[in-house]
Design an enzyme around this catalytic site. Structure first.
Site, PDB file in Angstrom:
ATOM      1  N   GLU A   1       0.830  -1.215   0.000  1.00 55.32           N
ATOM      2  CA  GLU A   1       0.000   0.000   0.000  1.00 55.32           C
ATOM      3  C   GLU A   1       0.861   1.260   0.000  1.00 55.32           C
ATOM      4  O   GLU A   1       0.818   2.075   0.933  1.00 55.32           O
ATOM      5  CB  GLU A   1      -0.955  -0.005   1.195  1.00 55.32           C
ATOM      6  CG  GLU A   1      -2.001  -1.086   1.115  1.00 55.32           C
ATOM      7  CD  GLU A   1      -3.124  -0.903   2.144  1.00 55.32           C
ATOM      8  OE1 GLU A   1      -2.905  -0.236   3.155  1.00 55.32           O
ATOM      9  OE2 GLU A   1      -4.225  -1.425   1.902  1.00 55.32           O
TER      10      GLU A   1
ATOM     11  N   GLU B   1      -6.746  -7.723  -0.495  1.00 58.56           N
ATOM     12  CA  GLU B   1      -7.095  -7.674   0.922  1.00 58.56           C
ATOM     13  C   GLU B   1      -8.559  -7.292   1.088  1.00 58.56           C
ATOM     14  O   GLU B   1      -9.060  -6.392   0.413  1.00 58.56           O
ATOM     15  CB  GLU B   1      -6.277  -6.598   1.653  1.00 58.56           C
ATOM     16  CG  GLU B   1      -4.813  -6.903   1.840  1.00 58.56           C
ATOM     17  CD  GLU B   1      -4.124  -5.821   2.673  1.00 58.56           C
ATOM     18  OE1 GLU B   1      -4.810  -5.068   3.396  1.00 58.56           O
ATOM     19  OE2 GLU B   1      -2.891  -5.728   2.595  1.00 58.56           O
TER      20      GLU B   1
HETATM   21  C1  GAL Z   1      -4.245  -2.468   4.930  1.00 56.23           C
HETATM   22  C2  GAL Z   1      -2.854  -3.026   5.113  1.00 56.23           C
HETATM   23  C3  GAL Z   1      -2.823  -4.242   6.008  1.00 56.23           C
HETATM   24  C4  GAL Z   1      -3.688  -4.023   7.208  1.00 56.23           C
HETATM   25  C5  GAL Z   1      -5.083  -3.700   6.756  1.00 56.23           C
HETATM   26  C6  GAL Z   1      -6.051  -3.496   7.894  1.00 56.23           C
HETATM   27  O1  GAL Z   1      -4.161  -1.092   4.803  1.00 56.23           O
HETATM   28  O2  GAL Z   1      -2.284  -3.357   3.869  1.00 56.23           O
HETATM   29  O3  GAL Z   1      -1.494  -4.482   6.377  1.00 56.23           O
HETATM   30  O4  GAL Z   1      -3.170  -2.970   7.968  1.00 56.23           O
HETATM   31  O5  GAL Z   1      -5.080  -2.526   6.006  1.00 56.23           O
HETATM   32  O6  GAL Z   1      -7.348  -3.225   7.432  1.00 56.23           O
END
Ligand code: GAL
Ligand code: ZN
Length: 646
Positions: free
Chosen positions: A127, A283
């Site tokens: 990110e 994610e």
């Molecule tokens: C994203 C990140 C992850 C985790 C997640 C939590 O921004 O890539 O490592 O922090 O959010 O929602």
């Protein structure tokens, strides 16, 4: 625990794992000492379990020793505050120290793992820009000057581009030029815009350094970095060109009634960034996040529904953050696939398992494409410029403008791609331009010739105002589009918060506008709707203009949702665009296709069952059951993936 993890992954149908994303301080605990035996063991275990790895380069969070020895690699805010280690992403993107150390780490990772049989994909950083999108330190100031020199050549050209005679900002030497640090009032807008371009480019340069190492030492393995939907600081159009596969992180807010619409829009953006190629949902959370004030859980079935939605919008993979819920650290209250407690009593685990098993039946979907007849113009530079301060109204926001146009499409199951203004638009029937505040000559020419060649276009207010230097296009607003639209805007009349104005359509229908109004002087365009009452009484609010072989509409206020839906419905119907399905409200329908074969996705965003009328029989790939023409029942938050007629 690792063996247990692999067993549970198999049970849940997991076949790809992101690994090592924040492991730098473990892999290189002391400068130049690399310890990978533990990671080898994880890689081997996963491979033995039939699970592939999306391996991180681990550069997203530098180890404490690096900033201790080289504090100058820490980022600084516009106020000059240093951001220390102890969280994550604490690096200045321009820092030669950070770039050198991360390059050495990636060289180690790439050479060590290039031929590991579990390796399926490289995950660069994480990110980019999420916490530190820009750095204002002295190192960055120097890099900014070099970037500006490459762009403008001479200090005179920089002065011209930034309009520095205003407020006595004229520079006589490059050394005087700074990032837009905290100033008594607004820093020069062209300077701010260039700094946003520079900051996106500097992070991209970090990505490129790693990318080059990976292609050298680990050729043929796809490289990605995870995006964050409509993330303002990075020009993802540029970034996506440098990726083998686009991946995205999507964290819907279950308490947002429009969450489904917003993630559909993000999915369409990801597909478009990859120029139609399948992408991967990198994610999502299995239920709750931990970073909102109140972290509402997903309703039973909602995680599965939104996973299918990503696939419907063009994803070929669905992944999660995080695998096992952590016991310590900042994210221990973030949901995971495997919860703190026993899996046997976890409804979330049950849903994760069900999804994993079902996705295995969807091989026919992989590689299929989405065909859209509508394109929505969206440009990062214009977004940056639009939202700089000191405007007629700072209430005009890029994402809200996009949503105003996207909402009716989503509700009616009309598919749209996102495009840059300079893209080839010839394969689209309809182009929507919710807001394009900043446009260059090439973008203006491309949009104009789209209409001239027979296309239909709808443009929103406050478009075509500034050029790429953030200077006004003179000659009457919106100068670059005045001929195409057949009008000039003589004056802007922004509406106060809570103020609205009546809008009367030519067919007698009434609605209202808020946020913005303007005095439109037509020169060829016809009013589709006019303002009713007030200073603009009977003046055009929405116009239509036949231009060349096509039609250009202009919308001079923010229409209420019903009026906007009615307007766009009329426009897309006339342009020959048809919805994927005319079904009950709250049911999303999308198609992906392979040649002439199609797969229909039906997604019920409502908590109650619904019947959807189907014209064609087929097979529901989710459970292998036959589907008949006629009414098809979808359960609460239900999803079906129907192979139509084959
Ligand atoms: C994203 C990140 C992850 C985790 C997640 C939590 O921004 O890539 O490592 O922090 O959010 O929602
Ligand atoms: Zn810096």
């Amino acid at each position: 625990m690792w063996e247990e993890d692999v067993r549970l992954m198999q049970e849940a149908g997991v076949n790809l794992v992101s690994l090592g994303i924040f492991s730098w301080s473990r892999i290189e605990p002391y400068e130049g000492r690399y310890e990978m035996a533990w990671l080898d063991r994880v890689m081997d275990l996963l491979h033995a379990g039939g699970i592939a790895v999306d391996l991180a380069t681990a550069t997203a969070s530098p180890p404490p020793w690096l900033s201790r020895h080289h504090p100058e690699m820490l980022p600084a805010t516009a106020d000059g505050v240093r951001l220390w280690h102890g969280a994550r992403q604490h690096y200045c993107p321009s820092s030669p120290v950070y770039r050198g150390a991360s390059k050495r780490l990636v060289e180690q990772m790439a050479t060590h793992y290039a031929s590991h049989p579990a390796l399926a994909m490289w995950h660069v950083g994480n990110e980019f820009g999420c916490h530190v999108p820009a750095c204002y330190c002295d190192v960055s100031a120097e890099a900014f000057r070099r970037w500006l020199e490459a762009r403008y050549g001479s200090i005179d050209d920089l002065n011209r581009a930034w309009g520095t005679d205003f407020w006595s900002q004229r520079y006589s030497d490059w050394g005087e030029v700074l990032p837009p640090r905290r100033t008594p009032t607004w820093p020069n807008p062209s300077q701010q815009l260039d700094f946003m371009r520079f900051s996106s480019d500097e992070l991209l340069a970090c990505y490129e350094i790693e990318h080059a190492v990976l292609t050298e030492h680990s050729p043929g393995v796809p490289v990605t970095t995870n995006f964050m939907r409509f993330f303002k600081p990075l020009d993802y159009w540029k970034w996506a060109e440098r990726e083998d596969i686009v991946t995205d992180d999507v964290y819907q807010d279950p308490s947002d009634p429009e969450a489904g619409m917003r993630s559909a829009m993000a999915g369409d953006l990801m597909r478009s960034l990859g120029r139609g190629r399948p992408w991967v949902l990198m994610e999502q959370t299995s239920s709750r996040v931990n970073w909102r004030e109140v972290n509402v859980a997903k309703a039973p079935g909602q995680m599965r529904l939104w996973s299918y939605q990503a696939v419907a919008r063009g994803a070929d993979g669905v992944m999660f953050f995080q695998w096992r819920q952590s016991r310590a650290g900042a994210e221990k209250f973030h949901s995971a696939m495997v919860p703190h407690g026993p899996v046997s009593s976890s409804p979330v685990w049950k849903e994760v398992k069900q999804l994993g098993q079902e996705l295995h039946g969807l091989d026919a979907v992989c590689g299929s494409r989405v065909n859209a007849d509508v394109a929505i113009v969206f440009d990062w530079e214009s977004w940056w410029a639009l939202e700089l301060p000191s405007k007629p109204s700072i209430r005009i926001r890029q994402e809200a403008q996009l949503e105003d146009y996207y909402r009716p499409l989503f509700a009616a199951n009309v598919i749209a791609d996102f495009v840059r203004p300079t893209d080839d638009l010839s394969r689209y029937k309809l182009v929507l331009v919710p807001n394009l505040y900043l446009v260059g000559d090439d973008g203006a020419a491309a949009l104009t010739s789209f209409v001239r060649n027979g296309g239909t276009l709808v443009m929103g207010f406050f478009s075509g105002i500034a050029d790429p230097f953030e200077h006004i296009h003179l000659g009457g607003y919106p100068a670059p589009f005045a001929d195409m639209l057949g009008l000039r805007v003589a004056d802007w009349l922004p509406l106060a918060d809570g103020e609205s104005v009546e809008v009367v359509f030519a067919d007698g229908g009434k609605g209202h506008g808020d946020l913005w109004s303007e005095l439109i002087e037509t020169s060829g365009a016809k009013a589709v709707a006019s303002f009713g009452g007030g200073r603009l009484d009977r003046h055009a609010a929405v116009t239509r203009h036949e231009f060349g072989g096509g039609t250009a509409y202009y919308v001079g206020t923010r229409l209420d949702q019903a009026s906007m839906a009615r307007l766009l419905h009329t426009v897309w119907t006339a342009a020959g665009v048809s919805p994927q399905l005319e079904g009950p409200a709250g049911v999303e329908a999308m198609r992906r296709s392979v040649g002439r074969r199609s797969i229909l996705f039906l997604l019920n965003h409502r908590p109650s069952a619904v019947d959807v009328p189907l014209a064609q029989a087929g097979t529901n790939l989710v459970d292998g059951s036959p589907v008949h023409a006629g009414l098809f029942r979808l359960g609460p938050y239900g999803a079906a993936v129907i192979r139509e007629g084959w």
